[in-house]
Design a protein around this motif. Structure first.
Motif, PDB file in Angstrom:
ATOM      1  N   GLU A   1       0.982   4.224  -2.941  1.00  0.00           N
ATOM      2  CA  GLU A   1       0.684   5.619  -2.622  1.00  0.00           C
ATOM      3  C   GLU A   1       1.867   6.534  -2.927  1.00  0.00           C
TER       4      GLU A   1
ATOM      5  N   PRO B   1      -5.951   8.239  -3.493  1.00  0.00           N
ATOM      6  CA  PRO B   1      -5.770   7.436  -2.275  1.00  0.00           C
ATOM      7  C   PRO B   1      -6.031   5.955  -2.546  1.00  0.00           C
ATOM      8  N   ILE B   2      -5.332   5.123  -1.809  1.00  0.00           N
ATOM      9  CA  ILE B   2      -5.435   3.676  -1.983  1.00  0.00           C
ATOM     10  C   ILE B   2      -6.297   3.098  -0.867  1.00  0.00           C
TER      11      ILE B   2
ATOM     12  N   TRP C   1      -4.349   2.415 -10.618  1.00  0.00           N
ATOM     13  CA  TRP C   1      -3.534   3.473 -10.016  1.00  0.00           C
ATOM     14  C   TRP C   1      -3.635   4.786 -10.788  1.00  0.00           C
TER      15      TRP C   1
ATOM     16  N   ARG D   1       0.830  -1.207   0.000  1.00  0.00           N
ATOM     17  CA  ARG D   1       0.000   0.000   0.000  1.00  0.00           C
ATOM     18  C   ARG D   1       0.865   1.259   0.000  1.00  0.00           C
TER      19      ARG D   1
END
Length: 261
Positions: free
Chosen positions: A193, A256-257, A251, A189
Protein backbone atom coordinates in the motif's frame (compact mmCIF):
# COMPACT_ATOMS: atom_id res chain seq x y z
CA UNK A 1 -12.46 -114.01 -38.47
CA UNK A 2 -11.96 -110.70 -36.68
CA UNK A 3 -14.65 -108.12 -37.00
CA UNK A 4 -13.77 -104.52 -37.74
CA UNK A 5 -15.79 -101.85 -36.08
CA UNK A 6 -17.13 -99.34 -38.56
CA UNK A 7 -15.86 -95.79 -38.13
CA UNK A 8 -18.32 -93.21 -36.97
CA UNK A 9 -20.01 -91.00 -39.51
CA UNK A 10 -18.55 -87.90 -37.95
CA UNK A 11 -14.96 -89.11 -38.38
CA UNK A 12 -15.64 -90.48 -41.86
CA UNK A 13 -17.14 -87.25 -43.17
CA UNK A 14 -14.66 -84.92 -41.49
CA UNK A 15 -11.74 -86.74 -43.12
CA UNK A 16 -12.96 -85.84 -46.60
CA UNK A 17 -12.48 -82.64 -48.54
CA UNK A 18 -15.51 -80.59 -49.54
CA UNK A 19 -15.75 -82.10 -53.04
CA UNK A 20 -15.50 -85.66 -51.68
CA UNK A 21 -18.13 -84.88 -49.09
CA UNK A 22 -20.54 -83.87 -51.82
CA UNK A 23 -19.86 -87.12 -53.65
CA UNK A 24 -20.32 -89.09 -50.44
CA UNK A 25 -23.61 -87.32 -49.96
CA UNK A 26 -24.98 -88.71 -53.21
CA UNK A 27 -23.65 -92.21 -52.53
CA UNK A 28 -24.85 -92.34 -48.94
CA UNK A 29 -28.28 -91.04 -49.84
CA UNK A 30 -28.88 -94.16 -52.01
CA UNK A 31 -27.14 -96.65 -49.70
CA UNK A 32 -28.41 -95.93 -46.25
CA UNK A 33 -27.58 -98.73 -43.86
CA UNK A 34 -30.62 -99.83 -41.87
CA UNK A 35 -30.44 -98.89 -38.26
CA UNK A 36 -31.22 -102.42 -37.12
CA UNK A 37 -28.07 -103.78 -38.82
CA UNK A 38 -25.90 -101.25 -37.00
CA UNK A 39 -27.16 -102.07 -33.53
CA UNK A 40 -24.35 -101.95 -31.00
CA UNK A 41 -21.95 -100.25 -33.38
CA UNK A 42 -23.38 -96.73 -33.60
CA UNK A 43 -24.88 -94.44 -31.04
CA UNK A 44 -28.39 -93.18 -31.83
CA UNK A 45 -27.08 -89.70 -32.53
CA UNK A 46 -24.45 -91.02 -34.92
CA UNK A 47 -27.00 -93.20 -36.74
CA UNK A 48 -29.28 -90.24 -37.32
CA UNK A 49 -26.40 -88.21 -38.68
CA UNK A 50 -25.34 -91.08 -40.92
CA UNK A 51 -28.87 -91.58 -42.28
CA UNK A 52 -29.29 -87.83 -42.93
CA UNK A 53 -26.03 -86.75 -44.60
CA UNK A 54 -27.73 -83.82 -46.35
CA UNK A 55 -28.45 -82.06 -43.05
CA UNK A 56 -25.06 -82.94 -41.58
CA UNK A 57 -23.07 -81.77 -44.60
CA UNK A 58 -25.16 -78.63 -44.91
CA UNK A 59 -24.32 -77.66 -41.33
CA UNK A 60 -20.66 -78.42 -41.96
CA UNK A 61 -20.59 -76.21 -45.05
CA UNK A 62 -22.29 -73.38 -43.13
CA UNK A 63 -19.68 -73.52 -40.38
CA UNK A 64 -16.87 -73.60 -42.92
CA UNK A 65 -18.31 -70.64 -44.84
CA UNK A 66 -18.77 -68.64 -41.63
CA UNK A 67 -15.17 -69.24 -40.62
CA UNK A 68 -13.97 -68.03 -44.02
CA UNK A 69 -16.18 -64.93 -44.07
CA UNK A 70 -15.36 -63.73 -40.53
CA UNK A 71 -12.87 -60.87 -40.89
CA UNK A 72 -9.70 -61.27 -38.91
CA UNK A 73 -8.58 -58.34 -36.78
CA UNK A 74 -6.25 -56.03 -38.60
CA UNK A 75 -2.79 -55.76 -37.04
CA UNK A 76 -2.88 -52.05 -37.77
CA UNK A 77 -6.04 -51.56 -35.73
CA UNK A 78 -5.18 -50.04 -32.36
CA UNK A 79 -7.45 -49.39 -29.40
CA UNK A 80 -8.66 -45.81 -28.92
CA UNK A 81 -6.29 -43.64 -26.89
CA UNK A 82 -6.88 -43.64 -23.17
CA UNK A 83 -8.32 -40.42 -21.90
CA UNK A 84 -6.11 -38.74 -19.30
CA UNK A 85 -7.36 -39.52 -15.81
CA UNK A 86 -5.62 -36.70 -13.93
CA UNK A 87 -4.01 -33.39 -14.88
CA UNK A 88 -0.51 -34.85 -14.83
CA UNK A 89 -1.40 -37.31 -17.59
CA UNK A 90 -1.62 -34.47 -20.11
CA UNK A 91 2.08 -33.63 -19.76
CA UNK A 92 4.20 -36.80 -20.10
CA UNK A 93 7.22 -34.84 -21.35
CA UNK A 94 7.54 -32.25 -18.58
CA UNK A 95 6.01 -34.44 -15.84
CA UNK A 96 7.09 -37.98 -16.77
CA UNK A 97 6.95 -39.29 -13.19
CA UNK A 98 3.45 -38.02 -12.54
CA UNK A 99 2.31 -36.62 -9.20
CA UNK A 100 3.97 -37.19 -5.83
CA UNK A 101 5.08 -39.42 -4.26
CA UNK A 102 6.49 -40.86 -7.52
CA UNK A 103 7.08 -37.38 -8.94
CA UNK A 104 8.07 -34.09 -7.34
CA UNK A 105 5.82 -31.34 -6.09
CA UNK A 106 7.95 -28.48 -7.51
CA UNK A 107 7.84 -28.49 -11.31
CA UNK A 108 9.60 -26.73 -14.16
CA UNK A 109 6.89 -24.27 -15.15
CA UNK A 110 8.73 -23.22 -18.32
CA UNK A 111 8.90 -26.81 -19.57
CA UNK A 112 5.27 -27.25 -18.62
CA UNK A 113 4.28 -24.20 -20.65
CA UNK A 114 6.22 -25.38 -23.71
CA UNK A 115 4.42 -28.70 -23.67
CA UNK A 116 1.12 -26.94 -23.02
CA UNK A 117 1.54 -24.78 -26.13
CA UNK A 118 2.31 -27.84 -28.27
CA UNK A 119 -0.76 -29.64 -26.96
CA UNK A 120 -2.99 -26.66 -27.60
CA UNK A 121 -1.64 -26.29 -31.13
CA UNK A 122 -2.82 -29.83 -31.89
CA UNK A 123 -6.07 -29.70 -29.92
CA UNK A 124 -7.25 -26.24 -30.98
CA UNK A 125 -10.77 -26.51 -32.47
CA UNK A 126 -9.77 -24.49 -35.54
CA UNK A 127 -7.37 -27.29 -36.48
CA UNK A 128 -10.14 -29.90 -36.68
CA UNK A 129 -12.94 -30.60 -39.20
CA UNK A 130 -16.54 -29.79 -38.24
CA UNK A 131 -17.37 -33.37 -37.23
CA UNK A 132 -14.64 -33.41 -34.54
CA UNK A 133 -14.65 -29.74 -33.56
CA UNK A 134 -16.88 -30.28 -30.50
CA UNK A 135 -14.60 -33.04 -29.18
CA UNK A 136 -11.56 -30.83 -29.79
CA UNK A 137 -13.15 -28.00 -27.83
CA UNK A 138 -13.67 -30.33 -24.88
CA UNK A 139 -10.09 -31.57 -25.02
CA UNK A 140 -8.76 -28.02 -25.29
CA UNK A 141 -10.73 -26.99 -22.20
CA UNK A 142 -9.33 -29.93 -20.22
CA UNK A 143 -5.77 -29.05 -21.25
CA UNK A 144 -6.30 -25.43 -20.19
CA UNK A 145 -7.64 -26.47 -16.81
CA UNK A 146 -4.79 -28.91 -16.24
CA UNK A 147 -2.15 -26.31 -17.11
CA UNK A 148 -3.75 -23.56 -15.03
CA UNK A 149 -3.89 -25.87 -12.01
CA UNK A 150 -0.40 -27.31 -12.22
CA UNK A 151 1.36 -24.04 -13.05
CA UNK A 152 0.13 -22.48 -9.80
CA UNK A 153 1.74 -24.02 -6.67
CA UNK A 154 -1.31 -23.31 -4.50
CA UNK A 155 -3.79 -24.80 -6.98
CA UNK A 156 -1.41 -27.71 -7.49
CA UNK A 157 -1.28 -28.43 -3.75
CA UNK A 158 -5.05 -28.14 -3.45
CA UNK A 159 -5.51 -30.45 -6.42
CA UNK A 160 -3.16 -33.10 -5.04
CA UNK A 161 -4.96 -32.99 -1.71
CA UNK A 162 -8.31 -33.31 -3.48
CA UNK A 163 -7.03 -36.52 -5.08
CA UNK A 164 -6.61 -37.77 -1.50
CA UNK A 165 -10.11 -36.72 -0.52
CA UNK A 166 -9.11 -33.50 1.29
CA UNK A 167 -10.73 -30.19 0.33
CA UNK A 168 -8.68 -27.14 1.28
CA UNK A 169 -9.80 -24.99 -1.64
CA UNK A 170 -13.31 -24.19 -0.42
CA UNK A 171 -13.02 -24.85 3.32
CA UNK A 172 -12.97 -21.37 4.85
CA UNK A 173 -12.45 -22.76 8.35
CA UNK A 174 -8.89 -23.83 7.58
CA UNK A 175 -6.69 -21.07 8.94
CA UNK A 176 -3.36 -20.96 10.71
CA UNK A 177 -3.29 -19.20 14.05
CA UNK A 178 0.39 -18.28 14.00
CA UNK A 179 1.18 -14.76 15.27
CA UNK A 180 4.44 -14.62 13.31
CA UNK A 181 2.74 -15.56 10.05
CA UNK A 182 -0.05 -13.03 10.55
CA UNK A 183 2.53 -10.34 11.31
CA UNK A 184 4.37 -11.12 8.06
CA UNK A 185 1.12 -10.83 6.13
CA UNK A 186 0.27 -7.45 7.66
CA UNK A 187 3.76 -6.08 6.96
CA UNK A 188 3.56 -7.20 3.34
CA UNK A 189 0.21 -5.48 2.97
CA UNK A 190 1.57 -2.23 4.40
CA UNK A 191 4.57 -2.34 2.06
CA UNK A 192 2.34 -2.82 -0.98
CA UNK A 193 0.00 0.00 0.00
CA UNK A 194 2.89 2.38 0.73
CA UNK A 195 4.73 1.70 -2.53
CA UNK A 196 5.08 4.57 -4.98
CA UNK A 197 6.54 2.52 -7.83
CA UNK A 198 7.39 -1.01 -8.87
CA UNK A 199 10.93 -0.46 -7.61
CA UNK A 200 9.60 -0.04 -4.08
CA UNK A 201 8.18 -3.57 -4.23
CA UNK A 202 11.32 -5.41 -5.27
CA UNK A 203 12.37 -6.36 -1.75
CA UNK A 204 8.84 -7.38 -0.76
CA UNK A 205 8.56 -9.46 -3.91
CA UNK A 206 11.89 -11.22 -3.29
CA UNK A 207 10.96 -12.05 0.31
CA UNK A 208 7.58 -13.40 -0.74
CA UNK A 209 9.07 -15.50 -3.55
CA UNK A 210 11.39 -17.06 -0.99
CA UNK A 211 8.45 -17.88 1.26
CA UNK A 212 6.65 -19.56 -1.63
CA UNK A 213 9.77 -21.62 -2.41
CA UNK A 214 9.98 -22.66 1.25
CA UNK A 215 6.35 -23.77 1.20
CA UNK A 216 6.94 -25.77 -1.97
CA UNK A 217 9.86 -27.54 -0.29
CA UNK A 218 7.69 -28.36 2.72
CA UNK A 219 4.95 -29.68 0.45
CA UNK A 220 7.52 -31.79 -1.38
CA UNK A 221 8.47 -33.49 1.89
CA UNK A 222 4.86 -33.88 2.97
CA UNK A 223 3.69 -35.47 -0.27
CA UNK A 224 6.81 -37.63 -0.54
CA UNK A 225 6.03 -39.04 2.90
CA UNK A 226 2.31 -39.14 2.14
CA UNK A 227 1.76 -36.93 5.20
CA UNK A 228 -1.65 -35.50 4.37
CA UNK A 229 -1.97 -33.46 7.57
CA UNK A 230 1.37 -31.72 7.02
CA UNK A 231 0.49 -31.06 3.38
CA UNK A 232 -2.85 -29.61 4.39
CA UNK A 233 -1.27 -27.22 6.92
CA UNK A 234 1.36 -26.05 4.44
CA UNK A 235 -1.23 -25.57 1.69
CA UNK A 236 -3.13 -23.20 3.99
CA UNK A 237 0.11 -21.32 4.74
CA UNK A 238 0.93 -21.16 1.03
CA UNK A 239 -2.43 -19.55 0.38
CA UNK A 240 -1.27 -16.42 2.25
CA UNK A 241 1.93 -16.12 0.22
CA UNK A 242 0.17 -16.67 -3.11
CA UNK A 243 -2.39 -13.99 -2.25
CA UNK A 244 0.45 -11.56 -1.55
CA UNK A 245 2.07 -12.49 -4.87
CA UNK A 246 -1.17 -11.78 -6.72
CA UNK A 247 -1.41 -8.39 -4.99
CA UNK A 248 2.15 -7.62 -6.05
CA UNK A 249 1.50 -8.68 -9.64
CA UNK A 250 -1.67 -6.56 -9.82
CA UNK A 251 -0.25 -3.55 -8.02
CA UNK A 252 -1.34 -0.09 -9.10
CA UNK A 253 -0.44 3.13 -7.39
CA UNK A 254 -3.17 4.20 -4.99
CA UNK A 255 -5.13 0.99 -5.48
CA UNK A 256 -6.34 -0.52 -2.16
CA UNK A 257 -4.96 -3.93 -1.25
CA UNK A 258 -7.30 -6.75 -0.34
CA UNK A 259 -5.61 -9.91 0.89
CA UNK A 260 -7.92 -12.89 0.91
CA UNK A 261 -7.15 -15.68 3.30
Amino acid sequence: MPTHKLPTATWWLSSLCVRCRLRAQRVTATNVVPTAQLSGRFTPATTVAFQQPQRFLSSTRQLWSASQSTPSPSPETSPPPTRPRIHYDFFPESLPDGPPPAGHFPIDVRALRREFLKLQARAHPDMHPPETKAAAEGTSALINEAYRTLANPLLRAQYLLSLRGVDVATDETLKIEEPALLMDVLEAREDIEAAESEADLQETRAINDERIATSEAELERAFRNDDVEAAKREAVRLRYWVNIKESLDNWERGKPIVLEH
